[in-house]
Design a protein around this motif. Structure first.
Motif, short mmCIF file in Angstrom:
data_model
loop_
_atom_site.label_atom_id
_atom_site.label_comp_id
_atom_site.label_asym_id
_atom_site.label_seq_id
_atom_site.Cartn_x
_atom_site.Cartn_y
_atom_site.Cartn_z
N UNK A 85 0.70 -1.24 0.13
CA UNK A 85 -0.03 0.17 0.22
C UNK A 85 0.93 1.27 0.02
N UNK A 86 1.10 1.89 -1.15
CA UNK A 86 2.13 2.81 -1.27
C UNK A 86 1.60 4.01 -0.91
N UNK A 87 0.35 4.28 -0.59
CA UNK A 87 -0.31 5.67 0.11
C UNK A 87 -0.10 5.66 1.79
N UNK A 88 0.36 4.21 2.08
CA UNK A 88 0.76 4.21 3.57
C UNK A 88 1.86 4.91 3.98
N UNK A 89 1.66 5.56 5.23
CA UNK A 89 3.02 6.07 5.80
C UNK A 89 3.91 4.93 6.54
N UNK A 90 3.48 3.83 6.54
CA UNK A 90 4.41 2.78 7.20
C UNK A 90 5.72 2.68 6.45
N UNK A 91 6.77 2.59 7.27
CA UNK A 91 7.98 2.37 6.91
C UNK A 91 8.86 1.08 7.52
N UNK A 92 9.17 0.33 6.76
CA UNK A 92 9.95 -1.03 7.21
C UNK A 92 11.36 -0.66 7.58
N UNK A 114 18.88 2.49 22.94
CA UNK A 114 17.80 2.60 21.69
C UNK A 114 16.51 2.13 22.48
N UNK A 115 16.38 1.15 23.23
CA UNK A 115 15.07 0.45 23.78
C UNK A 115 14.93 1.59 24.83
N UNK A 116 15.95 2.17 25.48
CA UNK A 116 15.14 3.14 26.66
C UNK A 116 14.74 4.35 26.31
N UNK A 117 15.06 4.93 25.20
CA UNK A 117 14.59 6.03 24.55
C UNK A 117 13.40 5.85 24.05
N UNK A 118 12.81 4.86 23.75
CA UNK A 118 11.54 4.59 23.30
C UNK A 118 11.48 4.71 21.86
N UNK A 119 12.63 4.68 21.28
CA UNK A 119 12.45 5.06 19.64
C UNK A 119 12.79 3.71 19.00
N UNK A 120 12.88 2.76 19.47
CA UNK A 120 13.70 1.54 18.80
C UNK A 120 12.59 0.81 18.02
N UNK A 121 12.36 0.78 16.79
CA UNK A 121 11.76 0.03 15.89
C UNK A 121 11.57 -1.63 16.01
N UNK A 122 10.36 -2.10 15.71
CA UNK A 122 10.75 -3.47 15.27
C UNK A 122 11.11 -3.71 13.87
N UNK A 123 12.15 -4.41 13.71
CA UNK A 123 12.95 -4.65 12.44
C UNK A 123 12.35 -5.64 11.62
N UNK A 124 11.87 -5.08 10.61
CA UNK A 124 11.09 -6.26 9.48
C UNK A 124 12.47 -7.26 9.22
N UNK A 125 13.93 -6.86 9.01
CA UNK A 125 14.80 -8.04 8.79
C UNK A 125 16.31 -7.33 9.58
N UNK A 126 16.84 -8.34 9.96
CA UNK A 126 18.25 -8.16 10.84
C UNK A 126 19.06 -9.10 10.08
N UNK A 127 20.36 -8.41 9.97
CA UNK A 127 21.56 -9.15 9.59
C UNK A 127 22.58 -9.15 10.34
N UNK A 128 23.49 -10.21 10.50
CA UNK A 128 24.54 -9.87 11.53
C UNK A 128 25.81 -10.76 11.15
N UNK A 129 26.97 -10.17 11.30
CA UNK A 129 28.02 -11.06 10.97
C UNK A 129 29.29 -10.84 12.18
N UNK A 130 30.04 -12.05 12.18
CA UNK A 130 30.95 -12.04 13.10
C UNK A 130 30.32 -11.89 14.74
N UNK A 131 31.01 -10.77 15.20
CA UNK A 131 30.33 -10.38 16.45
C UNK A 131 28.75 -10.13 16.50
#
Length: 412
Positions: A85-92, A114-131
């Motif tokens: 829905x391209x008219x939506x304001x939702x950002x992934x 970031x959690x403490x600030x109250x602004x951390x989003x729920x991530x649609x995708x997370x990638x990690x490498x090494x640590x």
């Protein structure tokens, strides 16, 4: 052009062992190998633990990953979500977490703040490498795992992560200078069946978790769909999940490779996987989705109209700083490897930035400020790691000023 000069960072301190590694390789190079590696022509056909479509080689388009994303879009549409829905304001929101060994404490602190600030989003995708591969599952599951993340990166020292082998056992009878069994034990303690279940639940909601390892035979980064592995819900799936994270954090020669049993046409082989940071310091999955935009257009979807933002946590420095180097082999080796690793990380950041810019996404970068001077007394110094954690926490709690470009590019 001065912005592109190399800068040494305090990361991957196992490279203190580089001179010893050279000697190790010299003596051990004649030892015969007994392993059954997957032949080159069968690499793409190899299956791990009987699982299919759980991974892809970076730089090679993956039909299974494309199908997964198309199904994801269709699921979103069916469930009444707004991805199409391209008219939506939702950002992934997406998150990519880099390598950095003990410097992962900075990223752990930043996520907590970031959690403490109250602004951390729920991530649609997370990638990690090494640590970043260790951090990624906790970041994926959200702030409820912040305490575990803090504990992992502030409560342990070198002896809890790695054991250096006796010099008499290193050459020529061993495949590494150090043993990673303490790290393997820690991963087993924190990555348990309950965490696996929660990753599977989020995967089935349409979220994605990826971890990168380096397949040494192929010489390529392998991107693993950790949510799909978790969804199997078996003891073997948990074992594989843990092994992939361990492999991603295992610096070759310093630490032993992680071997994964592979099957092709009812024949048994083994794959040798090591630190994903050898291939990339930070990654996203665009390079296995080549042609994805064409597939979307066939469905009438314009990828550039999907709103998304990507956050990159670089567990290291990006700004150059001066450091007088003693004319000693260990010091020269350390600085050299740091410089090479940094050059790689900056290149990876540029690649990710260009992709984000081309697809009209919002790029956001965090990294350790050059004003922080490390006083680490050991490879994993708990005092230094707590300082890094506190630094990341305070910066994020106060509202982190995310950099909108990699170094050397004017944000205006």
């Amino acid at each position: 052009m001065r912005s592109f000069l190399l800068r040494a960072q305090v990361e991957n301190k196992c490279y203190h062992l580089l001179p010893a590694i050279v000697v190790f390789v010299f003596f051990a190079s004649g030892c015969a190998s007994l392993r059954q590696a997957v032949p080159e022509g069968l690499l793409s056909s190899a299956r791990i633990s009987g699982m299919q479509d759980i991974r892809a080689f970076s730089g090679m388009p993956s039909d299974s990953f494309k199908r997964d994303f198309l199904e994801l879009l269709e699921q979103e549409e069916k469930d009444g979500h707004s991805f199409l829905n391209f008219k939506s304001n939702r950002i992934y929101s997406m998150l990519a977490i880099s390598g950095g060994a003990a410097n992962g404490a900075y990223g752990a602190g930043l996520l907590n703040g970031w959690s403490e600030s109250g602004t951390r989003p729920v991530f649609k995708a997370v990638t990690g490498i090494s640590t970043g591969a260790i951090i990624a599952p906790f970041a994926f599951l959200g702030s409820k795992y912040d305490d575990k993340l803090k504990e992992f990166y502030t409560n342990y020292s070198t002896k809890d992560i790695v054991r250096i082998r006796s010099p008499r056992l290193r050459i020529p009878f061993s495949i590494s200078i150090a043993s990673a069994w303490p790290l393997e034990r820690l991963i087993g303690r924190y990555i348990d069946a309950e965490l696996l279940k929660e990753v599977a639940i989020e995967h089935n909601k349409g979220r994605r978790l990826y971890v990168g390892t380096t397949n040494l035979d192929a010489g390529r980064l392998v991107i693993w769909d950790m949510g799909k592995i978790a969804s199997a819900g078996t003891d073997k799936a948990l074992e594989l999940f843990r092994k992939i994270i361990l492999a991603s954090a295992s610096i070759p020669i310093a630490f032993p490779p992680v071997y994964l049993k592979a099957d092709v046409n009812n024949k048994h082989y083994d794959e040798m996987h090591v630190d994903g940071g050898i291939s990339r310091q930070v990654f996203f999955i665009y390079d296995v989705l080549q042609g994805f935009d064409k597939a979307l257009k066939e469905k009438g979807v314009d990828l550039s109209r999907i709103k998304y933002e990507i956050y990159v946590i670089r567990n290291g420095y990006v700004d150059p700083f001066y450091k007088e180097i003693p004319d000693k082999l260990f010091a020269i080796a350390e600085r050299t490897v740091d410089a090479m690793t940094n050059a790689q990380s900056i290149g990876d950041l540029y690649q990710l930035y260009v992709f984000t810019k081309d697809s009209k996404g919002d790029f956001n970068l965090a990294y350790i400020p050059v004003t922080h001077i490390s006083n680490a007394k050991e490879l994993f110094d708990p005092v230094e790691m707590r300082e890094l954690f506190d630094l990341g926490f305070k910066e994020a709690q106060a509202g982190y000023g995310w950099k909108k470009t990699p170094p050397g590019i004017d944000e205006n």
